[in-house]
Design an enzyme around this catalytic site. Structure first.
Site, PDB file in Angstrom:
ATOM      1  N   CYS A   1      40.433 -81.736  20.140  1.00 40.78           N
ATOM      2  CA  CYS A   1      40.293 -81.063  18.834  1.00 40.78           C
ATOM      3  C   CYS A   1      39.721 -81.964  17.746  1.00 40.78           C
ATOM      4  O   CYS A   1      39.476 -81.505  16.630  1.00 40.78           O
ATOM      5  CB  CYS A   1      41.645 -80.534  18.377  1.00 40.78           C
ATOM      6  SG  CYS A   1      42.404 -79.437  19.544  1.00 40.78           S
TER       7      CYS A   1
ATOM      8  N   HIS B   1      45.143 -80.331  11.236  1.00 38.22           N
ATOM      9  CA  HIS B   1      44.819 -79.667  12.499  1.00 38.22           C
ATOM     10  C   HIS B   1      46.028 -78.806  12.855  1.00 38.22           C
ATOM     11  O   HIS B   1      47.160 -79.295  12.845  1.00 38.22           O
ATOM     12  CB  HIS B   1      44.547 -80.710  13.596  1.00 38.22           C
ATOM     13  CG  HIS B   1      44.596 -80.110  14.975  1.00 38.22           C
ATOM     14  ND1 HIS B   1      43.778 -79.073  15.348  1.00 38.22           N
ATOM     15  CD2 HIS B   1      45.391 -80.370  16.049  1.00 38.22           C
ATOM     16  CE1 HIS B   1      44.056 -78.730  16.597  1.00 38.22           C
ATOM     17  NE2 HIS B   1      45.034 -79.492  17.040  1.00 38.22           N
TER      18      HIS B   1
ATOM     19  N   GLU C   1      35.522 -78.219  23.258  1.00 33.60           N
ATOM     20  CA  GLU C   1      36.088 -78.640  24.541  1.00 33.60           C
ATOM     21  C   GLU C   1      36.109 -77.447  25.495  1.00 33.60           C
ATOM     22  O   GLU C   1      36.774 -77.467  26.517  1.00 33.60           O
ATOM     23  CB  GLU C   1      37.479 -79.234  24.363  1.00 33.60           C
ATOM     24  CG  GLU C   1      38.484 -78.356  23.659  1.00 33.60           C
ATOM     25  CD  GLU C   1      39.831 -79.040  23.475  1.00 33.60           C
ATOM     26  OE1 GLU C   1      40.472 -79.331  24.488  1.00 33.60           O
ATOM     27  OE2 GLU C   1      40.215 -79.290  22.317  1.00 33.60           O
TER      28      GLU C   1
HETATM   29  P1  HMG Z   1      58.745 -74.803  23.381  1.00 36.97           P
HETATM   30  O1  HMG Z   1      59.146 -76.156  23.811  1.00 36.97           O
HETATM   31  O2  HMG Z   1      58.948 -73.680  24.331  1.00 36.97           O
HETATM   32  O3  HMG Z   1      59.428 -74.370  22.031  1.00 36.97           O
HETATM   33  O4  HMG Z   1      57.219 -74.819  22.949  1.00 36.97           O
HETATM   34  P2  HMG Z   1      60.706 -75.006  21.298  1.00 36.97           P
HETATM   35  O5  HMG Z   1      61.905 -74.791  22.113  1.00 36.97           O
HETATM   36  O6  HMG Z   1      60.391 -76.390  20.800  1.00 36.97           O
HETATM   37  O7  HMG Z   1      60.722 -74.006  20.049  1.00 36.97           O
HETATM   38  C1  HMG Z   1      59.702 -74.030  19.110  1.00 36.97           C
HETATM   39  C2  HMG Z   1      60.335 -73.878  17.737  1.00 36.97           C
HETATM   40  O8  HMG Z   1      60.891 -72.561  17.656  1.00 36.97           O
HETATM   41  C3  HMG Z   1      61.494 -74.850  17.488  1.00 36.97           C
HETATM   42  O9  HMG Z   1      61.437 -75.206  16.126  1.00 36.97           O
HETATM   43  C4  HMG Z   1      62.718 -73.988  17.760  1.00 36.97           C
HETATM   44  O10 HMG Z   1      63.884 -74.447  17.081  1.00 36.97           O
HETATM   45  C5  HMG Z   1      62.234 -72.664  17.229  1.00 36.97           C
HETATM   46  P3  HMG Z   1      61.639 -76.765  15.695  1.00 36.97           P
HETATM   47  O11 HMG Z   1      62.952 -77.172  16.278  1.00 36.97           O
HETATM   48  O12 HMG Z   1      60.480 -77.496  16.338  1.00 36.97           O
HETATM   49  O13 HMG Z   1      61.578 -76.735  14.210  1.00 36.97           O
HETATM   50  N1  HMG Z   1      62.969 -71.511  17.780  1.00 36.97           N
HETATM   51  C6  HMG Z   1      63.377 -70.478  17.027  1.00 36.97           C
HETATM   52  N2  HMG Z   1      63.242 -70.219  15.705  1.00 36.97           N
HETATM   53  C7  HMG Z   1      63.765 -69.033  15.239  1.00 36.97           C
HETATM   54  N3  HMG Z   1      64.412 -68.128  16.048  1.00 36.97           N
HETATM   55  C8  HMG Z   1      64.530 -68.360  17.370  1.00 36.97           C
HETATM   56  C9  HMG Z   1      64.011 -69.582  17.913  1.00 36.97           C
HETATM   57  N4  HMG Z   1      63.955 -70.120  19.152  1.00 36.97           N
HETATM   58  C10 HMG Z   1      63.319 -71.300  19.057  1.00 36.97           C
HETATM   59  N5  HMG Z   1      65.157 -67.477  18.127  1.00 36.97           N
HETATM   60  C11 HMG Z   1      55.456 -76.274  22.131  1.00 36.97           C
HETATM   61  C12 HMG Z   1      56.725 -75.479  21.777  1.00 36.97           C
HETATM   62  C13 HMG Z   1      54.768 -76.659  20.841  1.00 36.97           C
HETATM   63  C14 HMG Z   1      55.860 -77.508  22.921  1.00 36.97           C
HETATM   64  C15 HMG Z   1      54.552 -75.351  22.986  1.00 36.97           C
HETATM   65  O14 HMG Z   1      54.138 -74.234  22.245  1.00 36.97           O
HETATM   66  C16 HMG Z   1      53.335 -76.053  23.543  1.00 36.97           C
HETATM   67  O15 HMG Z   1      53.382 -76.714  24.566  1.00 36.97           O
HETATM   68  N6  HMG Z   1      52.165 -75.870  22.846  1.00 36.97           N
HETATM   69  C17 HMG Z   1      50.895 -76.467  23.276  1.00 36.97           C
HETATM   70  C18 HMG Z   1      50.788 -77.919  22.877  1.00 36.97           C
HETATM   71  C19 HMG Z   1      50.674 -78.118  21.388  1.00 36.97           C
HETATM   72  O16 HMG Z   1      50.345 -77.202  20.654  1.00 36.97           O
HETATM   73  N7  HMG Z   1      50.894 -79.358  20.938  1.00 36.97           N
HETATM   74  C20 HMG Z   1      50.753 -79.693  19.537  1.00 36.97           C
HETATM   75  C21 HMG Z   1      50.358 -81.156  19.326  1.00 36.97           C
HETATM   76  S1  HMG Z   1      48.983 -81.636  20.347  1.00 36.97           S
HETATM   77  C22 HMG Z   1      47.598 -80.987  19.532  1.00 36.97           C
HETATM   78  O17 HMG Z   1      47.692 -80.545  18.431  1.00 36.97           O
HETATM   79  C23 HMG Z   1      46.310 -80.986  20.287  1.00 36.97           C
HETATM   80  C24 HMG Z   1      45.882 -79.645  20.825  1.00 36.97           C
HETATM   81  O18 HMG Z   1      45.433 -78.813  19.774  1.00 36.97           O
HETATM   82  C25 HMG Z   1      44.782 -79.814  21.888  1.00 36.97           C
HETATM   83  C26 HMG Z   1      43.551 -80.629  21.555  1.00 36.97           C
HETATM   84  O19 HMG Z   1      43.585 -81.643  20.893  1.00 36.97           O
HETATM   85  O20 HMG Z   1      42.497 -80.251  22.089  1.00 36.97           O
HETATM   86  C27 HMG Z   1      47.022 -78.883  21.505  1.00 36.97           C
END
Ligand code: HMG
Length: 395
Positions: free
Chosen positions: A111, A233, A79
């Site tokens: 992906c 993935h 992509e």
């Molecule tokens: P966010 O919303 O800023 O993070 O970004 P959060 O607040 O959800 O925190 C992440 C985790 O860290 C959480 O864990 C927190 O608790 C923890 P969880 O509750 O989920 O178990 N955390 C801590 N842990 C320890 N000490 C601390 C601390 N603070 C927080 N101090 C998000 C997270 C994934 C949303 C962001 O990274 C993002 O937008 N990523 C891009 C999108 C993505 O990866 N999506 C995945 C599914 S879609 C997919 O896989 C397709 C893709 O590959 C593209 C394609 O297909 O081409 C993306």
């Protein structure tokens, strides 16, 4: 007749950026990245690497070892394509001097595309068992700076051949898939950075995974106990844990944290230090698992879940073949990851902001550390790629 992956090779860029440094720059607790997302480093592609050079470099060892001499289908799954018309695989076809009697095309569905390519390649081989196909999954994952997705950026490529009587993984005939028109992650043609509804995307991933599982399990009759490991993935490595917990819960299986870790063991090591490789990501997980020391996985069944935003998902499975370790490039992969050059925050930002010229004039690109191929320049809107001598310069 068994059909599946006969050889598999992984490549990532020669530069790595530590997420502790990113956390410091963004005033975020580093544990959020290291533990919360399960990511330690991201691979960073310098200006003279792109999806084509990453993909060609992944396929290079297969070419060197004579494993591509008789392919007649090359599917380039990406992509991060470099042209709206010409398939990026054609540049690779030229760089690797592949047979001219060959169908070459680019496959896109976020992906998921490499899994579509794998299934198309398997059908191609099934049509005539003497045939052999090459699939190259290659991507550069890029979000806006300071976006929550920034910490999940990365890049990398996996090249694998698909053949009858495969040496690495024989595919099972069953596959469960699911498609739905959603906007969880997308990149309009005029943008370099992806847009994402982060939390929503993780929910769609899980829902799609469960839909696919029901379809897969309905066809195969298999349950969790039939699998030695599960490869997911990996947009970030903790996604696998979230998915496996949800799968176990949906199947009313007793699964504590230790059992979840056992199912995922070995699959996340490479992704933790490369970041998201989009189309290549599931196959980076597979390579990581196959390369992992410890248990010999011969005759073990693996479950694989592929997800591409937008979205399409697929559960499929395969049985690891006896002697598979001889067909791997384990030492090469480990040396590549260990020898990457660490970037400072300033170097990371400078590379991030580098823009390829778009004016049609003659441009020679600065030479960075790359694999065996690099983007040498752009002239008259045409990209020129070249093979690189050993001992290329560092930053
Ligand atoms: P966010 O919303 O800023 O993070 O970004 P959060 O607040 O959800 O925190 C992440 C985790 O860290 C959480 O864990 C927190 O608790 C923890 P969880 O509750 O989920 O178990 N955390 C801590 N842990 C320890 N000490 C601390 C601390 N603070 C927080 N101090 C998000 C997270 C994934 C949303 C962001 O990274 C993002 O937008 N990523 C891009 C999108 C993505 O990866 N999506 C995945 C599914 S879609 C997919 O896989 C397709 C893709 O590959 C593209 C394609 O297909 O081409 C993306």
């Amino acid at each position: 007749m068994n059909i599946g992956i006969d050889s598999i090779s992984f490549y990532t860029a020669q530069y790595a950026f530590d997420l502790e440094k990113l956390a410091e720059a963004r005033s975020v607790d580093p544990k959020k990245y290291l533990q919360g997302l399960g990511q330690e480093r991201m691979s960073v592609a310098p200006p003279d690497e792109d999806a084509v050079t990453l993909g060609a470099s992944a396929a290079h060892p297969l070419r060197r070892d004579g494993k591509l001499d008789d392919i007649d289908l090359l599917l380039f799954a990406t992509e991060s394509g470099v042209d709206q018309s010409k398939a990026g695989g054609l540049f690779i076809h030229g760089l690797l001097d592949l047979p001219s009697r060959c169908r070459v095309l680019e496959v896109k569905q976020a992906c998921y595309s490499a899994t579509a390519a794998l299934q198309l390649a398997a059908a191609h081989v099934r049509g005539s068992p003497g045939r052999k196909a090459l699939v190259i999954a290659s991507d550069v994952a890029r979000y806006e700076l300071e976006n929550p997705g920034e910490a999940t950026q990365g890049c990398g490529a996996v090249a694998f051949t698909v053949a009858a009587d495969p040496a690495v993984l024989a595919l099972d005939p069953e596959a469960g898939y699911h498609a739905e028109d959603v906007m969880d992650f997308w990149r309009p043609n005029y943008r370099r950075e992806a847009l994402v509804d982060g939390k929503y995307s993780t929910r769609v991933y899980i829902d799609t995974m469960l839909h696919c599982w029901r379809d897969y399990a309905g066809q195969s009759g298999r349950g969790l106990e039939d699998f030695e490991r599960f490869c997911y993935h990996l947009p970030f490595s903790r996604m696998a844990e979230k998915a496996q917990v949800r799968l176990a819960r949906a199947l009313h299986a007793e699964a504590d944290g230790k059992r979840i870790e056992e199912w995922l063991e070995g699959t996340r090591e490479y992704a933790r230090v490369t970041g998201n490789c989009y189309a290549a990501s599931l196959y980076v997980a597979l390579t990581s698992l196959l390369d992992a020391p410890g248990k010999d996985l011969a005759q073990c069944r693996l479950g694989l879940f592929s997800y591409g935003s937008g979205c399409v998902g697929e559960w499929f499975s395969g049985v690891v073949q006896p002697g598979y370790r001889q067909a791997l490039y384990t030492q090469q992969h480990r040396a590549m990851l260990a020898n990457r050059e660490p970037l400072t925050y300033r170097q990371y930002e400078d590379i991030y902001h580098f823009l390829l010229p778009e004016d049609g004039a003659d441009h020679v690109l600065p030479q960075y550390r790359t694999g065996p191929y690099r983007l040498a320049g752009i002239s008259n809107h045409k990209r020129t790629y070249e093979a690189v001598d050993e001992g290329t310069p560092s930053l």
